[in-house]
Scaffold this active site. Structure first.
Site, PDB file in Angstrom:
ATOM      1  N   GLU A 349      65.364  46.288  -1.993  1.00 55.31           N
ATOM      2  CA  GLU A 349      64.766  45.028  -0.810  1.00 55.31           C
ATOM      3  C   GLU A 349      66.001  45.276  -0.042  1.00 55.31           C
ATOM      4  O   GLU A 349      67.151  45.678  -0.093  1.00 55.31           O
ATOM      5  CB  GLU A 349      64.491  43.601  -2.000  1.00 55.31           C
ATOM      6  CG  GLU A 349      66.479  44.219  -2.651  1.00 55.31           C
ATOM      7  CD  GLU A 349      66.063  41.999  -3.624  1.00 55.31           C
ATOM      8  OE1 GLU A 349      65.794  41.560  -2.912  1.00 55.31           O
ATOM      9  OE2 GLU A 349      67.257  42.490  -4.936  1.00 55.31           O
ATOM     10  N   ASP A 466      64.862  51.566  15.424  1.00 57.80           N
ATOM     11  CA  ASP A 466      65.232  51.160  14.065  1.00 57.80           C
ATOM     12  C   ASP A 466      65.976  52.145  13.562  1.00 57.80           C
ATOM     13  O   ASP A 466      66.192  52.535  12.098  1.00 57.80           O
ATOM     14  CB  ASP A 466      64.987  49.692  13.252  1.00 57.80           C
ATOM     15  CG  ASP A 466      65.964  49.103  12.303  1.00 57.80           C
ATOM     16  OD1 ASP A 466      67.382  49.759  12.745  1.00 57.80           O
ATOM     17  OD2 ASP A 466      65.624  48.711  11.430  1.00 57.80           O
TER      18      ASP A 466
END
Length: 664
Positions: A349, A466
């Site tokens: 997560e 990113d």
């Protein structure tokens, strides 16, 4: 028609004598063997005989299967669409004899047929279903021995644009033929023209054909950039380009009709007689392809203007939305696949939410990215990923299979990549030992090819913004796949730099011009790649490294080692060999070039790929590396205009895409 066939025969004979550097044009797979008198052997013989006898009856493509259960053999044959029928038949006969002689008991094999460097046919057989699947490995390439002159202005731009146009036209073909040719002048002089031909097996979907051709073009860039022509052969497609007309004219090159025919919707069906397809030459309208591309690009850039939501909650109602909506999954199917998002299936997560492993009814494993309703990465990032990643297909990018927007859920469904992310290995003292030098070099090279595709070979230039170790996933062969496109940005091809008031990404991988002033460009991704290279080499995180009693960041340490003449002091505990020592130093050199403080001195990704693939290319000396920020942040708005400095907030919303789970 006779004159066309005669011209095709002349070209075919000419190809026999073209001086190309080529590799073996036959592959016997190591996926199992059969005995001489077995049922599988008999079925293979029947299949190859069927391929040879039916190809001339059914045009340029024929596919069928013979047998049942484990003895079932699948096969197909494809001839170049510009090849006369007798040349096609001769190529298939030669290729089949070659398969029988060189792969006497292999259950799977492929021959690119003929006895020329760029043959006009593919012959395949296997003990698995190969129909409708885009397969790009193994591949075979060859080049003209001559080099391009170095003083041709804008050659790369013209070449890339032509490859994209022809690939689009080929992939938009019918279920009977996916073939296109194209030409482009690269100079005002006479006969200074680029010629290209592309073809897929017509059982592929449009997206799979496009994916295959993009891989072929990418492979050529990686191996053979700078040559005067060449080819790449793959199991599902091929392409060739040259500076002379090497193909015969077909109806594919005819002027388009005033009203283009609708795209085919009926797939090839398999019955007891197998897959059969006659040749129908399709006319493709370049203007339609161009308008579709312009429409998609316009929609992606036009985010600030609200549009009415469709019934599924996704904005827009044009062609791009139709394409995206074709990727929709039903929420119940995803619940079944993930066992109702069971914790036992949780992979990790991050700031966006949770990732679950699942399995679809037809067998493939999937990774389901489930957006948290409280996530700061909300609708913008979700729609960004769907729109961008749906257009992207490359072996070094994680592949989007679909999405779901039902019952207030936002789900992205990706291919499952079994070996987790790169950061789990290089920053772990035990797992990093699994990455020997050959694996690390392959990872570096794969990441570079993926970024090059985003910057130059995809339909629209994309800046990831990113790139970091946790966003590089590793498949079962430890091949890297770039993931997480929620913060990616489109950029005009001729636009050198853009600015934003919304800084996204991870400090440590950001170049200073972006972190401090909001200015980003393709060189921003180049900087992040350089940081990744130094991390892979050292096994240390970029933002902090302890060197004895002294704390310093990785870039500063690498720069000091380079200036001291001791670059190998940076190397992680990788066994050194005579051959790898120079490669390691070269990779450190490339990494330092990418993280230079001066933006204009950083190389482009096509230069980086060339530096990695060709050791004969000399490298310039690096200048001072950029200064470094130590904290991490995923998303922080600028309080002042982009040309003013910002304060760094000491927090991390999304340091890693997937967080490590404890043992179960």
């Amino acid at each position: 028609m006779d004159s066309m066939n005669n011209f095709g025969l002349i070209l075919y004979l000419l190809i026999l004598f073209i001086s190309l550097a080529s590799a073996q044009q036959l592959v016997c797979y190591e996926t199992g063997n059969f005995t001489t008198n077995s049922t599988y052997a008999q079925n293979r013989g029947l299949l190859l005989s069927s391929l040879a006898s039916n190809i001339t009856k059914n045009g340029s493509f024929y596919a069928t299967s013979v047998g049942q259960d484990s003895d079932k053999v699948y096969g197909l044959v494809l001839c170049r669409a510009d090849t006369p029928s007798d040349a096609c038949s001769n190529c298939v006969d030669y290729g089949i004899q070659n398969l029988i002689s060189n792969c006497p008991n292999q259950k799977e094999a492929i021959s690119w047929g003929g006895n020329t460097d760029f043959p006009p046919c593919i012959i395949r057989y296997a003990n698995r279903n190969i129909f409708g699947r885009a397969e790009v490995d193994p591949s075979n390439s060859g080049v003209n021995v001559g080099d391009l002159p170095s003083n041709i202005p804008q050659f790369d731009e013209i070449w890339s644009s032509l490859m994209e146009q022809v690939g689009t036209r080929a992939s938009m073909g019918s279920s009977k033929i996916k073939f296109a040719t194209g030409e482009a002048n690269y100079s005002t002089g006479l006969h200074e023209t680029i010629y290209v031909m592309m073809q897929c097996t017509p059982d592929l979907s449009q997206s799979n054909c496009s994916y295959c051709l993009q891989q072929a073009v990418g492979d050529f860039r990686a191996c053979c950039s700078g040559k005067r022509g060449g080819y790449v052969l793959q199991p599902s497609c091929w392409f060739r380009w040259d500076l002379f007309p090497f193909y015969a004219s077909t109806a594919d090159d005819a002027p388009p009709p005033s009203t283009p025919p609708p795209p085919p919707t009926t797939p090839i069906a398999e019955d007891n007689g197998g897959i059969k397809s006659g040749i129908v030459v399709i006319t493709v309208v370049p203007v339609v392809s161009f308008l579709l591309l312009v429409t998609v690009t316009y929609i992606l850039f036009r985010r600030k203007k609200k549009r009415p939501p469709s019934k599924n909650g996704y904005e827009g109602n044009d062609e791009s939305t139709t394409t995206v909506e074709s990727l929709q999954f039903d929420i119940e199917a995803i619940r079944v696949a993930t066992n109702n998002f069971c914790d036992d299936n949780k992979l990790g997560e991050g700031g966006f939410g949770t990732v679950y492993k699942g399995r679809l009814p037809d067998g493939p494993d999937i990774a389901v990215k489930r957006w948290s309703r409280n996530s700061k990465q909300g609708d913008i990032e979700f729609k960004n990923e769907v729109l961008l990643v749906a257009m992207l297909q490359h072996r070094n990018l994680v592949r989007l299979l679909g999405f779901c927007l039902q019952e207030k859920e936002k789900l992205l469904i990706y291919e499952f990549v079994p070996n987790s992310s790169l950061d789990r290995y290089i920053f772990d003292s035990n797992k990093r030992l699994l990455l020997d030098w050959s694996k690390r070099y392959k990872i570096i090279e794969g990441i570079a090819r993926g970024i090059l595709y985003l910057h130059q070979d995809s339909r629209t230039r994309i800046i990831h913004r990113d790139l970091k170790a946790s966003n590089i996933l590793l498949d079962e062969q430890m091949n890297p796949k770039i993931s997480d496109f929620g913060t990616a940005k489109l950029s005009a091809v001729d636009q050198s730099q853009d600015a934003t008031r919304r800084i996204v990404g991870t400090y440590g991988y950001m170049p200073p011009e972006y972190a401090m002033h909001g200015r980003f460009s393709v060189k921003s991704d180049v900087f992040s790649f350089g940081v990744l290279v130094l991390e892979i080499m050292s096994g240390q995180k970029a933002a902090h490294l302890r060197n004895g009693d002294m704390d310093e960041n990785l870039l500063t340490y690498a720069w000091r080692c380079w200036n001291d003449g001791t670059p190998l002091h940076l190397i992680d505990a990788i066994p050194l060999s005579v051959g790898s020592r120079n490669e390691m130093i070269r990779c450190i050199h490339i990494g330092l070039l990418c993280v230079q403080e001066e933006v204009t001195r950083r190389p482009t990704m096509d230069s980086v790929v060339l530096m990695l693939s060709s050791h004969s290319v000399s490298l310039p000396q690096p200048d001072r590396v950029a200064y470094f920020l130590y904290s991490t942040i995923d998303e922080e708005p600028l309080a002042s205009p982009p040309n003013h400095e910002i304060n760094v907030v000491e927090q991390s919303i999304n340091e890693a895409s997937f967080s490590e789970q404890g043992p179960r």
